[in-house]
Each structure stands twice: as structure tokens, then as C-alpha cells.
Write an enzyme that holds these catalytic residues in place. Structure first.
Site: not given
Length: 600
Positions: A407-409
């Protein structure tokens, strides 16, 4: 404490500037109102989610939606939304606090909550015009509507700006016709509204749009994805076939979508760290209870040193993660307050406040997501064969935790981002990295002091070690920048190892500052276990930095330069008085066992 006047460290500046313990915010600083919010969120999770964790494993998407609606009725979806749009208008620390305690029981609900309140609502709150905010935000803040975020495509994951989804202006100029395919869309199955990113003509950057979910308007959904974990998080592909979107639903300006996406990720990263905290507390609690009750060889297994080691390390990383997460959250809140005082709008203050600490957000995302995976893994091990069984929550917790590193990079991207952003800040003059790096280089060439330092005060040696660990990073990173210049970003293994050093420094310092602050105001005796955890974590950090430092130095330095840097690394990671880590672990585990869980 006056947030405007306190000596506030800028983002990334922790590396070159000493932070005083009295200037950090800790979980022990929560206001009475924040404690009530924490208790309210925890009570909701215990009643609605933890008590029914099996339903989330059975892909009960309707129950996830039902819980989200109940959270909306309690105001938990609108904590960060301004009161003008039916939110609670709370500060950044309070939004972190709710995200922390509402996310602990299952990754399915945590994902639904995070996707809705973060990337589903926040882009409109921070980038929408007044008309857009009045029309959509109150519905999202109250749970009348749910939001989803359509960025990822089959060919555009980490490279978010390479998306192929197109937005074509209609002949009458009143609509954009959006066509394309989005995948891994959380909340897609029950979302009323999508934040969609598409490219207009051959623009360099993508553009954001607010798109209402209307199946009769060229929107179709794929089947629910079959996933390793987060089973009741609705995750589907979303297909747009000339979906008509009014021109007034463009979010911000044309070509500003990539900026929106990147800033949403900054907030998402620190919120993801918060979302992993209570999961750790609950895992530690379940593992400790089981170890206290499980008898083998006529004794509870909690009495075995091998189990004590696991419990102690799990509790320690959780304590460290809390310390760092709330330290950064308050720094962001204070920066937002400063910008408000300077006359910035709510949107600009929020955006710039978070952007200032993008380095810390990446650090936290990596560290805490890896710690929650570590804790779930150790939790399964403590449960033994029962931990592998789907009849206990350990197995699902382990699977749910795995997505946090993506997630989120991904954590790999965030590792490289943290160092890359720090170097850029230094080159732009936002942080003075050059001066301290040159001092470290001079120190390496000089004769080391053989004076015996006075380490009689609490944490005197530990604080000295933290200072030297910062020198180790400056030595390694400074030499790498000097050697590779703009090509540094091509050396990914080097960047990732350097990032591990940076991460260990920030996390270890955060724990030390929290414990020092609380020891001063509550007394050292009251913080005996926290002191033990701080010392244990720093020892682990030093070991990691030693290993990663050698890896980096040997990768690009040779001959005399290599020997000098390795000697410097040895000097910077040296203990005068090694802590007895076995005794520290035993001390920590015995207290956690006595309390039957994480109690700090």
C-alpha cells in the site's frame, strides 16, 4: 506548550539538529478529549468488529459496509473534515488517533476506513472548490456516501503518472468522456463516488475528476478480487466506457492529478503507520494471553526464554512505532498551525504541513508496516500449530498485515524516496546537510578522543550513540552523493541500505525522546520497562546500522578510503557499556506477562 513558538524541527532536519525531549509529543500527552475519542473508537471496534472477526474472513462485504455506516453515524468518518462540511474538524493528531484505534481488529475494515476517509474524501476536501466540497464532502463525512480512489491501472502501478485512461472533452464542451480500466480499487463494490485520474489529450501529467458511480453512465465493475488477505475489503476493477463527467467535476486544475496523487500518498503513508499500531497491540495481547494459559512440560510457555524473547521484541517495536508516529503527527499538526497563523487557507496549510514531513511519512510507512508483519509472524509462532489454524485470529492477522508493505507505494520505493527527498532538501538548501557532512569528514581525518565520557545520567550514553549514528549516515550518504552525484538514484541497493540507517535513527531517537520526557515528569521508576525497551531497541538499531553501513561502504569505496570509513563506522557504533539484551528482554516480557498484554 505553544505550538507556534516551540522549536519545531523541519522535515528531515532530525538528522542534523538535536530535538529536545520536552519538544516531542507522546501518547502520554493526549488530551481528555482525545482519550475519549480513543475510547469511543476502541469500544466501537470491540463491539462491532473484533467480536465478529470471523465474518470478515468469510468475505461478508455487506457487513463491512454496515460497519462503515455505523462508523459514519458515530462521526468517526469525519474526524479530519472541517465542521463547515459536517465533520468534526479535529487536528492531525486526533485523526491519527482515530485511525490507530479503529484499525486494529481486521485489515478488511481498516482498508475500507482508510480508503474512504483518506484517498476517497481527502482529495475533495483539500483540492476541491467550494461548490464541490459543499456538494460531496458532507455525504462522505457522515457515511451517507462512500468514496473510492481510481489511480492504479494494469500498466501503471508504482509509475502512477503513466496511466492510459483518457478524458476527452465532448463536442459541446460540457462533459469529459472518460474511458479506461482501473484495478485494485478498494471500496469499489459499495462506493457512491470515485476519484478518477485520467489524461487529457497528450498532457504530460494526469488530471483528477470526481465521478459519481452510475452504472448507466458507462461504469462497470469486475468481480471481487481473490486476495491473500483483507477478505472483506471490497476490491474490484472499475471500467469506464465514455463515462460522462461534467466539466465542473474536474478536481483542481488540468494536469494537477499527479500532484494530488502524490500528496494523497504522503498523508496515506503516515495514516497507514497509525493503522498498524492497534493491530500490534491486539496481537501482543492475544499472544501473551495464550502464552500465559498454554501449559507444556508442566509450566505455562510464557516462562520459557524463547517465548519471552518474542514477547519482548514485539512489545518493543510497538512502543517504538507509537513514539515515532505521534512525534511526526504533532510536528505536522504544529506546521499546519504555523501556516494557518501565516494566513494560509485550510487546504494550503494542510497540504504544505504534511508535505514538509514527507520523509518522516515514508520512514514510518516502512518501519511500522514491517513491524506489524513481524509481530503477526511471531504471534503465529507463539500459538504454534493453533496459530496456523483459521480458527484463531493470528492466521488472518498475518495475511492482512502483508498488504501494508505494498500500500501507499511499496516499501522499496519508500526507502529510496526517503533518502532521495532528504538529498534534494539538502541540495536546495532547505536543510544544511553539507556543513555537518563536512564536519564528519574532518572528524574521520582527525585523531579520535580517548577521554572517558560521563555517562552517569539517564540515557547519556544512548543520546551520544544517537548523535554518532547520525554521523554514520552523513558519512555514508555524503560519500555516496560525492561519488555518484545525480546518478545516485540509479544505485538502488545502496539507497535502500542507506535508508535502513535513516529509518533506524528516526525510530530509535523517537523512542528515546518519549521515554526521557516521561521519565523526567513521572519519575524513572515508573518508566523502568519503557527504559528497557528503549535500550533494547537502540541495541538492535546499532546492529542493523553496522551491517547496512558496511554493505554500503564496501559497495563503492576501496583501499584507504574504505578502511577509513569502516573504522569510522566502528567508532560511530561503539558502546562503552553494552546493554544486557537477554536481561532487558526478560524484564520487558515479565511485565507484559503480568499485565496479560501490551499496557503502555
Amino acid at each position: 506548550m505553544d505550538t507556534i513558538e516551540k522549536d519545531l524541527t523541519r522535515g528531515g532536519e532530525f538528522l542534523v539538529k538535536e530535538t529536545l525531549a520536552e519538544n516531542v509529543f507522546t501518547p502520554e500527552d493526549f488530551s481528555e478529549e482525545q482519550k475519549m475519542m480513543r475510547d469511543s473508537a476502541k469500544e466501537f471496534v470491540d463491539r462491532e468488529i473484533w467480536a465478529h472477526w470471523e465474518r470478515f474472513e468469510q468475505k461478508d462485504y455487506a457487513y463491512t459496509e454496515e460497519c462503515m455506516r455505523k462508523a459514519g453515524e458515530l462521526g468517526l468518518l469525519g474526524v479530519s473534515v472541517p465542521e463547515a462540511y459536517d465533520g468534526l474538524g479535529m487536528g492531525f493528531v486526533s485523526t491519527m488517533l482515530v485511525c490507530d484505534y479503529i484499525s486494529g481488529a481486521t485489515g478488511s475494515f481498516s482498508t475500507a476506513f482508510g480508503a474512504h476517509t483518506g484517498i476517497g474524501t481527502m482529495p475533495i476536501t483539500l483540492y476541491g472548490n467550494e461548490e464541490q466540497k459543499k456538494k460531496y464532502v458532507p455525504k462522505l463525512a457522515t457515511g451517507e456516501w462512500f468514496g473510492a480512489y481510481c489511480l492504479t491501472e494494469p500498466g501503471a502501478g508504482s509509475d502512477a503518472n503513466s496511466g492510459k485512461t483518457k478524458a476527452v472533452l465532448s463536442d459541446d464542451g460540457k462533459h469529459y468522456l472518460i474511458s479506461g480500466q482501473k484495478m485494485w480499487i478498494s471500496n469499489a463494490g459499495f462506493a457512491n463516488l470515485f476519484i478518477v485520474f485520467a489524461r487529457i489529450e497528450d498532457d504530460k501529467n494526469i488530471t483528477g475528476f470526481i465521478v459519481e458511480n452510475d452504472p448507466s453512465n458507462g461504469i462497470t465493475l469486475g468481480d471481487e478480487e481473490k486476495k491473500l488477505g483483507i477478505h472483506s475489503s471490497s476490491t474490484r476493477q472499475v471500467f469506464f466506457n465514455e463515462c460522462k463527467v461534467p466539466v465542473e467535476n474536474m478536481l483542481s486544475e488540468r494536469g494537477n492529478g499527479f500532484k494530488i496523487a502524490m500528496n494523497a500518498l504522503n498523508v496515506g503513508r503516515i495514516k497507514l503507520a497509525a493503522a498498524c499500531l492497534d493491530a500490534q497491540r491486539r496481537i501482543i495481547g492475544e499472544a501473551t494471553k495464550y502464552a500465559n494459559e498454554r501449559v507444556q512440560f508442566k509450566t505455562p510457555i510464557i516462562n520459557f526464554g524463547a517465548i519471552k524473547s518474542k514477547i519482548a521484541e514485539m512489545a518493543t517495536v510497538c512502543y517504538v512505532d507509537e513514539s515515532a508516529s505521534y512525534r511526526a503527527a504533532k510536528d505536522i499538526e504544529d506546521r499546519i498551525a504555523i501556516r494557518h497563523a501565516e494566513g494560509n487557507s485550510h487546504q494550503e496549510a494542510e497540504l504544505k504541513g504534511v508535505e514538509e514531513y514527507a520523509i518522516e511519512c515514508s520512514i514510518l510507512k516502512v518501519a511500522v508496516s514491517e513491524h506489524v508483519q513481524f509481530s503477526t509472524d511471531e504471534g503465529i509462532q507463539i500459538f504454534g500449530g493453533m496459530g496456523f489454524s483459521a480458527d484463531t485470529p493470528m492466521e488472518s492477522a498475518w495475511r492482512d498485515a502483508r498488504i501494508a508493505r505494498i500500500y501507499e507505494g511499496t516499501n522499496e520505493i519508500n526507502r529510496m524516496l526517503a533518502v532521495g527527498m532528504l538529498v534534494k532538501k539538502g541540495m536546495k538548501g532547505h536543510i544544511d546537510l553539507l556543513g555537518p557532512a563536512m564536519k564528519v569528514a574532518d572528524e574521520l581525518m582527525g585523531i579520535p578522543s580517548f577521554d572517558t565520557p560521563d555517562y552517569s545520567e539517564l540515557f547519556a550514553e544512548e543520546k551520544d550513540i544517537i548523535k554518532r549514528l547520525k554521523k554514520a549516515f552523513l558519512m555514508v550518504a555524503g560519500s555516496a552523493v560525492q561519488k555518484f552525484g545525480p546518478q545516485l538514484e540509479e544505485h538502488q541497493q545502496l539507497l535502500m541500505a542507506a535508508s535502513d540507517i535513516l529509518i533506524q535513527i528516526y525510530m530509535a531517537e523517537s523512542a528515546l525522546l518519549r521515554t526521557e520526557k516521561n521519565a523526567k515528569r513521572f519519575g524513572e521508576d515508573s518508566q523502568a520497562i519503557q527504559i528497557a525497551m528503549t535500550k533494547l531497541n537502540l541495541f538492535n538499531a546499532v546492529e542493523t546500522i553496522n551491517t547496512k553501513g558496511k554493505e554500503v561502504i564496501i559497495s563503492f569505496a576501496e583501499g584507504d578510503e574504505q578502511r577509513m570509513m569502516l573504522m569510522g563506522l566502528k567508532r560511530f557504533t561503539k558502546y562503552a557499556n553494552h546493554p544486557n539484551v537477554v536481561a532487558l528482554r526478560t524484564q520487558i516480557a515479565d511485565k507484559v506477562a503480568a499485565e496479560n498484554g501490551y499496557y503502555f
